[in-house]
Enzyme design. Structure first.
Site, short mmCIF file in Angstrom:
data_model
loop_
_atom_site.label_atom_id
_atom_site.label_comp_id
_atom_site.label_asym_id
_atom_site.label_seq_id
_atom_site.Cartn_x
_atom_site.Cartn_y
_atom_site.Cartn_z
CE LYS A 13 45.95 41.81 44.16
NZ LYS A 13 44.87 41.32 43.27
NE ARG A 88 50.39 40.46 39.57
CZ ARG A 88 49.59 41.49 39.85
NH1 ARG A 88 49.97 42.47 40.62
NH2 ARG A 88 48.40 41.53 39.35
NE ARG A 127 39.12 47.12 38.37
CZ ARG A 127 40.19 46.43 38.76
NH1 ARG A 127 40.63 46.53 40.00
NH2 ARG A 127 40.82 45.63 37.92
NE ARG A 160 42.89 47.95 36.01
CZ ARG A 160 43.42 47.35 37.08
NH1 ARG A 160 43.28 47.88 38.27
NH2 ARG A 160 44.08 46.22 36.96
NE ARG A 171 44.08 41.75 35.26
CZ ARG A 171 43.10 42.55 35.71
NH1 ARG A 171 42.14 42.96 34.90
NH2 ARG A 171 43.10 42.92 36.97
P1 AP5 Z 1 39.96 45.90 43.57
O1 AP5 Z 1 40.14 46.28 45.00
O2 AP5 Z 1 40.33 46.88 42.52
O3 AP5 Z 1 40.62 44.47 43.32
P2 AP5 Z 1 42.15 44.07 43.15
O4 AP5 Z 1 42.36 42.76 43.82
O5 AP5 Z 1 43.03 45.19 43.57
O6 AP5 Z 1 42.15 43.86 41.59
P3 AP5 Z 1 43.21 44.31 40.49
O7 AP5 Z 1 42.55 43.98 39.19
O8 AP5 Z 1 43.67 45.72 40.64
O9 AP5 Z 1 44.36 43.36 40.81
P4 AP5 Z 1 45.42 42.83 39.86
O10 AP5 Z 1 46.36 42.21 40.81
O11 AP5 Z 1 44.96 42.00 38.74
O12 AP5 Z 1 45.88 44.15 39.09
P5 AP5 Z 1 47.02 45.22 39.38
O13 AP5 Z 1 46.41 46.54 39.24
O14 AP5 Z 1 47.79 44.89 40.59
O15 AP5 Z 1 38.40 45.51 43.40
C1 AP5 Z 1 37.85 45.14 42.15
C2 AP5 Z 1 36.38 45.62 42.09
O16 AP5 Z 1 35.60 44.96 43.09
C3 AP5 Z 1 36.21 47.12 42.36
O17 AP5 Z 1 35.23 47.60 41.51
C4 AP5 Z 1 35.74 47.21 43.83
O18 AP5 Z 1 34.86 48.28 44.01
C5 AP5 Z 1 35.03 45.87 44.04
N1 AP5 Z 1 35.31 45.30 45.35
C6 AP5 Z 1 36.52 45.25 45.98
N2 AP5 Z 1 36.43 44.59 47.14
C7 AP5 Z 1 35.14 44.17 47.25
C8 AP5 Z 1 34.44 43.41 48.23
N3 AP5 Z 1 35.05 42.92 49.33
N4 AP5 Z 1 33.12 43.17 48.05
C9 AP5 Z 1 32.50 43.63 46.93
N5 AP5 Z 1 33.11 44.37 45.94
C10 AP5 Z 1 34.42 44.63 46.11
O19 AP5 Z 1 48.00 44.92 38.14
C11 AP5 Z 1 47.62 45.22 36.82
C12 AP5 Z 1 48.69 44.72 35.87
O20 AP5 Z 1 49.95 45.35 36.17
C13 AP5 Z 1 48.99 43.22 35.94
O21 AP5 Z 1 48.10 42.46 35.14
C14 AP5 Z 1 50.42 43.18 35.41
O22 AP5 Z 1 50.45 43.32 34.02
C15 AP5 Z 1 51.03 44.44 36.01
N6 AP5 Z 1 51.66 44.17 37.31
C16 AP5 Z 1 51.26 44.65 38.54
N7 AP5 Z 1 52.05 44.20 39.49
C17 AP5 Z 1 52.97 43.40 38.91
C18 AP5 Z 1 54.06 42.61 39.39
N8 AP5 Z 1 54.35 42.55 40.69
N9 AP5 Z 1 54.80 41.92 38.49
C19 AP5 Z 1 54.53 41.99 37.17
N10 AP5 Z 1 53.51 42.70 36.64
C20 AP5 Z 1 52.73 43.40 37.50
#
Ligand code: AP5
Length: 218
Positions: A13, A88, A127, A160, A171
């Site tokens: 994402k 979410r 990552r 991370r 997660r």
């Molecule tokens: P990346 O693009 O970083 O993936 P992502 O889907 O953004 O993964 P996240 O882990 O950031 O998502 P998440 O929703 O779990 O965490 P968030 O930070 O929002 O890509 C991942 C890896 O793959 C990278 O190394 C990249 O290079 C590679 N890659 C990407 N695309 C690729 C492709 N197409 N092909 C090959 N490789 C690729 O949230 C973290 C925490 O915050 C949550 O666990 C929660 O505790 C809290 N939080 C956040 N939002 C909320 C909410 N709305 N409500 C409550 N708690 C929340």
């Protein structure tokens, strides 16, 4: 155009959001990034959020909704926004609708990155992120030019905290139990569209861009 990106942890994402928001000149609103920023600053919200993030749990709705509501009502969003990692759960989705209604805005489309669990795990386990500028790399899919060093600011690249194996498992479970139902929620509203999150970075961007154009959003 106002978009939500929906998909499991590691779907890509954040990576896709960066290219789409640059292409369409819209704001990127990532709750994960905002919360990590609050943690870095040592803000009260950050201190509370960190406890949940380190366990792979969702941060309480009131905290997350308040930071998003303030952001989406901002006047700088004239071309629109892309929400990454929010909503979410259905409560967050309802509260988002309310905030948008209050400012005469609406969601145009929810892009669901349908991603296999194997892909999610491979991406999260490889990552690496920059401690200084938060840039995102992957050990094999998107390696930095120099091992362990950020291409943009020469900062150190680390895993991370919440990408450790046990936290990733949690997660993914939390996604299944609390977030997956949003797929049907937005299907029923008629605004859900799907692309494969298993595609590589370039193909995924092309598919999403074509879809936006087909939907008349560009
Ligand atoms: P990346 O693009 O970083 O993936 P992502 O889907 O953004 O993964 P996240 O882990 O950031 O998502 P998440 O929703 O779990 O965490 P968030 O930070 O929002 O890509 C991942 C890896 O793959 C990278 O190394 C990249 O290079 C590679 N890659 C990407 N695309 C690729 C492709 N197409 N092909 C090959 N490789 C690729 O949230 C973290 C925490 O915050 C949550 O666990 C929660 O505790 C809290 N939080 C956040 N939002 C909320 C909410 N709305 N409500 C409550 N708690 C929340």
């Amino acid at each position: 155009m106002n978009i939500v990106l929906l998909g499991p942890p590691g779907a890509g994402k954040g990576t896709l959001a960066k290219t789409l928001t640059k292409e369409f000149k819209i704001a990127h609103i990532s709750t994960g990034d905002m919360l990590r920023e609050a943690v870095k600053k040592g803000a009260d919200i950050g201190k509370t959020a960190k406890k949940y993030m380190d366990r792979g749990e969702l941060v309480p709705d009131d905290i997350v909704v308040s930071i998003v509501a303030a952001r989406v009502s901002g006047e700088d969003l004239k071309n629109g926004f892309l929400l990454d990692g929010f909503p979410r759960n259905e409560k967050q989705a309802d509260r988002l609708d309310n905030s948008l209604n209050e400012t005469g805005k609406k969601l145009d489309l929810v892009l669901y990155l349908k991603t296999s669990q194997a892909t999610s795990i491979k991406r999260l386990s490889g990552r690496i992120v920059c401690v200084k500028c938060d840039a995102n790399f992957h050990l094999t899919n998107m390696p930095p030019r120099r091992k362990g060093v950020c291409d943009y600011c020469a900062g150190k690249l680390i895993q991370r905290d919440d990408d450790r194996e046990a936290t990733v498992k949690r997660r993914l479970t939390v996604y299944e139990s609390q977030t997956r139902s949003l797929i049907d929620y937005y299907k029923q509203k008629g605004i859900l569209r799907e692309v494969s999150g298993d595609l590589d970075i370039e193909q995924l961007f092309k598919s999403a861009k074509m879809l936006f154009e087909r939907e008349g959003l560009s």
